[in-house]
Each structure stands twice: as C-alpha cells, then as structure tokens.
Design an enzyme around this catalytic site. Structure first.
Site, mmCIF file in Angstrom:
data_model
loop_
_atom_site.group_PDB
_atom_site.id
_atom_site.type_symbol
_atom_site.label_atom_id
_atom_site.label_comp_id
_atom_site.label_asym_id
_atom_site.label_seq_id
_atom_site.Cartn_x
_atom_site.Cartn_y
_atom_site.Cartn_z
ATOM 1 N N LYS A 19 10.743 5.229 3.778
ATOM 2 C CA LYS A 19 9.607 5.071 4.685
ATOM 3 C C LYS A 19 9.841 5.748 6.038
ATOM 4 C CE LYS A 19 9.805 0.670 4.058
ATOM 5 N NZ LYS A 19 10.763 0.722 2.928
ATOM 6 N N TYR A 49 21.789 -10.786 4.979
ATOM 7 C CA TYR A 49 22.469 -10.300 3.776
ATOM 8 C C TYR A 49 23.731 -11.103 3.497
ATOM 9 C CZ TYR A 49 19.442 -6.254 3.060
ATOM 10 O OH TYR A 49 18.369 -5.450 2.760
ATOM 11 N N ASP A 83 6.264 3.013 9.926
ATOM 12 C CA ASP A 83 7.122 3.087 8.745
ATOM 13 C C ASP A 83 7.147 1.791 7.939
ATOM 14 O OD1 ASP A 83 8.784 1.518 10.355
ATOM 15 O OD2 ASP A 83 10.600 2.616 9.833
ATOM 16 N N ARG A 84 6.581 0.751 8.448
ATOM 17 C CA ARG A 84 6.284 -0.448 7.669
ATOM 18 C C ARG A 84 5.300 -1.262 8.477
ATOM 19 N NH1 ARG A 84 8.742 -2.844 3.395
ATOM 20 N NH2 ARG A 84 10.870 -2.151 3.723
#
Length: 222
Positions: A19, A49, A83-84
């Site tokens: 993206k 994560y 990009d998002r």
C-alpha cells in the site's frame, strides 16, 4: 491534478500488499499529496505482535484515531492518496475479536466509537473517497513481501500463531471488499503487476486514471 481533477484515493489490502509503495507511485503520478500510516511512530504495534491479547484493543484504538485524523485532513484537501483508511479498521478489529485477542466489552466499545466517528465524517462537506483501490493478491505473495521488507516483528518463522492470524485476515479480505459501499472501487492484482517494471507501472497508472475518468463522468451525470 488541478480543479476538477482533484480526487481522494484510498488504498486497501493485506499487511504486506504494498500500500505505501502504491501510494507513493500513484500520488507522484497524479501530482497529489500522499498520506502514510507511520510504523516508526507507533509505540504499540510491536507490542501487539509480542502479546496480541494484551495490546489488540489499544492498537485498534490507536489506528482508529490516527486514520480518523488522516481522512478528515484528506477530505479537506480533496487531492490525495491514503495508504490505508478508516474503512478497513473494523475488519482488523473483528479478526482480533475472533482470534480471542479482544473481549466482548472491548469490541462493543470499539464499534460504538467507530459509529460515532463515521457520523462525524457524514457531516463533512466531502463524505467519502472518490476511489478505493484494493490491492489483491495470494497469501503466498503477501507473505513473501512481508519477509522481503524485513520487519522482525512481522515475520512468521517459528510463530505459527502469527501465520494463523495472517491466514485468517487474508481469508476475510474479499468479503470485506465485497461489502464496501462508500465509493467506487478498483482491484489491482499484485500477483500480476510489479511496479519495478516500467511496463507494469504504466499499466497500473492507466488503470487508475481511466477509473478516475469513469468516476468523474458518473458524477457529472448525476
């Protein structure tokens, strides 16, 4: 892009789909302003994560806040590529909920906040993007790109739980895209196109400009 050629474009797609690369490429080609999702400034992402159950809710609230700010700015400028966008946030949150990383109370709180924010967007002069571009590709393609960009915390080696998370998320993206109804859409097959190849890059920008022309033509008829 000047005057009637202004457009708000948002990119959508899996982690690792490219993206940010497409955002720079398209914004450069169209002379518009790019909006990027910052990883370096995100103090929660790597923690997520490491411990999804502890940090999933905090991460989704962080993303919701930053993307809400970005899309408000984008709607004001009306000539940019993101990009998002905020529209994918509910998908990531639902996956985390289904993975057991978020409680019922956290999920309800998130959805209530999202609804509140979307009502605010509905009150803005510009209420939605002109075009959403879905970067669609196979799970193998996405995993190869994640490995190539080399962020340690994103790697699946020795982490079956993370691979399961990526697999679960990838399996839901087409369904999310099929339900998206905020703007016109364009699918770019990232298995087929490589922006490092001039011929592919030219094909991609032609696809984007042709779709934007179609969008503007529809808007002028209304």
């Amino acid at each position: 892009m000047e005057g009637e050629n202004k457009a708000v474009i948002v990119l959508a797609g899996m982690i690792g789909a490219g993206k940010s690369t497409y955002t720079k490429f398209i914004s450069d080609a169209l002379g518009s302003e790019p909006f990027y999702e910052s990883v370096d400034d995100n103090r929660i992402l790597e923690k997520f994560y490491e411990n999804p159950e502890r940090w999933a809710f905090s991460l989704q609230i962080y993303f919701l806040n930053t993307r809400f700010r970005s899309i408000k700015e984008a709607f004001k400028h009306e000539n940019n590529v993101l990009d998002r966008s905020i529209y994918e946030d509910a998908l990531f949150t639902r996956i985390n909920y289904e993975e057991g990383n978020m409680s019922d109370a956290e999920m309800d709180t998130y959805l209530d906040l999202l609804d509140n924010m979307m009502e605010e967007l509905d009150n803005m002069p510009k209420k939605s993007p002109d075009l959403l571009i879905y970067l669609r590709g196979s799970l193998d393609t996405v995993l190869n790109r994640i490995e190539k960009r080399g962020r340690t915390f994103e790697q699946i080696d020795g982490n079956k739980g993370l691979l399961d998370y990526y697999t679960h998320l990838h399996g839901q993206y087409d369904g999310w895209f099929n339900e998206y109804d905020k703007s016109e859409t364009l699918i770019i097959d990232i298995n087929q196109y490589d922006l490092e190849k001039l011929e592919d890059a030219e094909k991609v920008i032609n696809m984007v400009t042709e779709k934007l022309a179609e969008v503007r033509n529809k808007a002028s008829i209304k």
